[in-house]
Design a protein around this motif. Structure first.
Motif, mmCIF file in Angstrom:
data_model
loop_
_atom_site.group_PDB
_atom_site.id
_atom_site.type_symbol
_atom_site.label_atom_id
_atom_site.label_comp_id
_atom_site.label_asym_id
_atom_site.label_seq_id
_atom_site.Cartn_x
_atom_site.Cartn_y
_atom_site.Cartn_z
ATOM 1 N N THR A 157 0.959 -1.386 0.071
ATOM 2 C CA THR A 157 -0.458 -0.033 -0.061
ATOM 3 C C THR A 157 0.866 1.228 0.398
ATOM 4 O OG1 THR A 157 -1.719 -0.750 1.247
ATOM 5 C CG2 THR A 157 -2.106 1.062 1.085
ATOM 6 N N VAL A 158 1.823 0.926 1.008
ATOM 7 C CA VAL A 158 2.894 2.211 1.057
ATOM 8 C C VAL A 158 3.581 2.415 -0.483
ATOM 9 C CG1 VAL A 158 4.817 3.321 1.965
ATOM 10 C CG2 VAL A 158 3.127 2.240 3.382
ATOM 11 N N HIS A 159 3.523 1.861 -1.126
ATOM 12 C CA HIS A 159 4.773 1.720 -2.476
ATOM 13 C C HIS A 159 3.451 1.797 -3.279
ATOM 14 C CE1 HIS A 159 6.910 0.431 -5.786
ATOM 15 N NE2 HIS A 159 6.220 0.375 -6.487
ATOM 16 N N ASP A 160 2.394 1.840 -3.846
ATOM 17 C CA ASP A 160 1.385 2.576 -4.022
ATOM 18 C C ASP A 160 0.590 3.488 -3.816
ATOM 19 O OD1 ASP A 160 -0.725 1.868 -6.607
ATOM 20 O OD2 ASP A 160 -2.135 1.997 -4.999
ATOM 21 N N PHE A 161 0.876 3.911 -2.862
ATOM 22 C CA PHE A 161 0.788 5.595 -2.217
ATOM 23 C C PHE A 161 1.582 6.261 -2.772
ATOM 24 C CE2 PHE A 161 1.899 9.436 0.215
ATOM 25 C CZ PHE A 161 0.632 9.501 0.178
ATOM 26 N N LEU A 162 3.358 5.921 -3.051
ATOM 27 C CA LEU A 162 4.186 6.720 -3.555
ATOM 28 C C LEU A 162 4.542 6.775 -5.038
ATOM 29 C CD1 LEU A 162 6.944 5.411 -0.250
ATOM 30 C CD2 LEU A 162 5.353 7.417 -1.031
ATOM 31 N N GLN A 163 3.984 5.885 -5.680
ATOM 32 C CA GLN A 163 4.106 5.637 -7.213
ATOM 33 C C GLN A 163 2.807 6.091 -7.409
ATOM 34 O OE1 GLN A 163 6.884 4.720 -8.527
ATOM 35 N NE2 GLN A 163 8.059 4.869 -6.034
ATOM 36 N N ASN A 164 1.393 6.598 -7.122
ATOM 37 C CA ASN A 164 0.282 6.106 -7.905
ATOM 38 C C ASN A 164 -0.353 7.507 -7.457
ATOM 39 O OD1 ASN A 164 1.074 4.055 -10.031
ATOM 40 N ND2 ASN A 164 0.686 3.057 -8.427
ATOM 41 N N ALA A 165 0.111 8.011 -5.952
ATOM 42 C CA ALA A 165 -1.630 8.704 -5.048
ATOM 43 C C ALA A 165 -1.540 10.262 -6.030
ATOM 44 C CB ALA A 165 -1.373 8.123 -3.788
ATOM 45 N N GLY A 166 -0.400 10.244 -6.734
ATOM 46 C CA GLY A 166 0.120 11.961 -7.008
ATOM 47 C C GLY A 166 0.028 12.967 -5.889
ATOM 48 N N TYR A 167 0.143 12.805 -4.128
ATOM 49 C CA TYR A 167 0.831 13.428 -3.653
ATOM 50 C C TYR A 167 1.797 14.214 -3.747
ATOM 51 C CZ TYR A 167 1.531 15.095 1.624
ATOM 52 O OH TYR A 167 1.014 15.637 2.904
ATOM 53 N N LYS A 168 2.430 14.023 -4.329
ATOM 54 C CA LYS A 168 4.408 14.414 -4.161
ATOM 55 C C LYS A 168 4.917 13.351 -5.372
ATOM 56 C CE LYS A 168 3.732 17.240 -0.608
ATOM 57 N NZ LYS A 168 4.451 18.998 -0.566
ATOM 58 N N PRO A 169 5.950 15.001 -5.495
ATOM 59 C CA PRO A 169 6.108 13.548 -7.457
ATOM 60 C C PRO A 169 7.121 13.394 -6.062
ATOM 61 C CG PRO A 169 6.476 16.494 -6.969
ATOM 62 C CD PRO A 169 5.748 16.234 -5.565
ATOM 63 N N VAL A 170 6.992 11.858 -6.962
ATOM 64 C CA VAL A 170 8.158 10.716 -6.963
ATOM 65 C C VAL A 170 9.806 11.063 -6.953
ATOM 66 C CG1 VAL A 170 8.688 8.266 -7.407
ATOM 67 C CG2 VAL A 170 6.613 9.441 -7.913
ATOM 68 N N ARG A 171 10.519 10.580 -5.297
ATOM 69 C CA ARG A 171 11.881 10.756 -5.286
ATOM 70 C C ARG A 171 12.494 9.779 -5.688
ATOM 71 N NH1 ARG A 171 11.971 14.593 0.142
ATOM 72 N NH2 ARG A 171 9.669 14.369 0.545
ATOM 73 N N LYS A 172 13.554 9.943 -6.105
ATOM 74 C CA LYS A 172 14.457 9.184 -6.886
ATOM 75 C C LYS A 172 16.278 8.695 -5.479
ATOM 76 C CE LYS A 172 13.847 9.937 -12.003
ATOM 77 N NZ LYS A 172 14.486 9.552 -13.047
ATOM 78 N N TRP A 173 16.012 7.866 -5.291
ATOM 79 C CA TRP A 173 17.176 7.685 -4.166
ATOM 80 C C TRP A 173 18.174 6.749 -5.257
ATOM 81 C CZ3 TRP A 173 15.907 10.662 -0.485
ATOM 82 C CH2 TRP A 173 14.693 11.065 -0.187
ATOM 83 N N ASN A 174 19.698 6.903 -3.898
ATOM 84 C CA ASN A 174 20.686 6.574 -5.041
ATOM 85 C C ASN A 174 20.650 5.111 -3.891
ATOM 86 O OD1 ASN A 174 21.437 8.394 -5.831
ATOM 87 N ND2 ASN A 174 23.726 8.566 -5.702
#
Length: 215
Positions: A198-215
């Protein structure tokens, strides 16, 4: 935003942190980027809730450009700006609950609610190094790309983001979540966090904030 407006926003941020128990005494320092090479940082020994606009030092990678002697931890700020060109604000403090967690091996849960899922997606631990030391600044630089929240063990925390507004929100979310976690433990309350899916789906698809890219 011109330089005077930026310093005034930093000044307001210090007052905000003090008024909301997100900082205390002279512990902590805050900064904001001016351009690619320069940033304003709170001067050495300043009380965050009572800073005047003259209590900020303009620094670059060559050191002090103008103003009072900067916080001894300004190199830590400088290293984050170098590693993260999109970062424009850094808040370093020792709020009670977040620092309590930093002094333990507890992992901060990021699956409690919307803001925690976003702002606490990546929390990085930094082993203890003396405050203001080159060792600490180097350790922070090494981990700067791994998250936007750092727990400095036996020291405090750092949050950094694209603006002072976003950094304040990250700091509030961090302290709020830590307080919730600790008080739940004290009261033997079980908090039902959301699943990883659910967390992954929220971060990727909810459109709350731009998806961040991490090293």
């Amino acid at each position: 935003m011109d330089r005077l407006e930026l310093v005034k926003e930093l000044q307001k941020t210090g007052v905000f942190m003090m008024n909301n128990n997100l900082a205390w005494g002279t512990a902590g320092n805050i900064s904001a980027r001016v351009d690619e090479d320069q940033f304003y940082v709170s001067a050495s020994g300043t009380y965050l809730g009572e800073m005047d606009i003259s209590d900020f030092s303009l620094c670059s990678d060559k050191g002090l450009v103008e103003g009072k002697k900067p916080s001894k931890e300004h190199i830590m700020h400088q290293n984050i700006y170098k590693e993260r060109p999109e970062i424009n604000a850094i808040l370093h403090a020792s709020p009670f609950y977040s620092t309590l967690i930093a002094n333990t091996d507890i992992e901060i849960p990021s699956n409690y609610f919307v803001e925690a899922m976003y702002y606490l997606e990546k929390v990085v631990r930094v082993p203890y190094k003396h405050p203001g030391s080159v060792d600490l600044a180097d350790a922070v630089k090494e981990r700067a790309k791994q998250g936007n929240v750092m727990l400095l063990e036996n020291h405090g925390i750092i949050v950094y983001d694209t603006s002072l507004k976003e950094a304040r929100m990250a700091l509030e979310t961090l302290e709020y979540t830590c307080k919730m976690y600790i008080q739940a433990l004290q009261s033997s309350i079980t908090i039902n966090g959301l699943s990883d899916e659910t967390v992954h789906d929220f971060l990727q698809n909810a459109g709350y904030k731009p998806v961040r890219k991490w090293n």
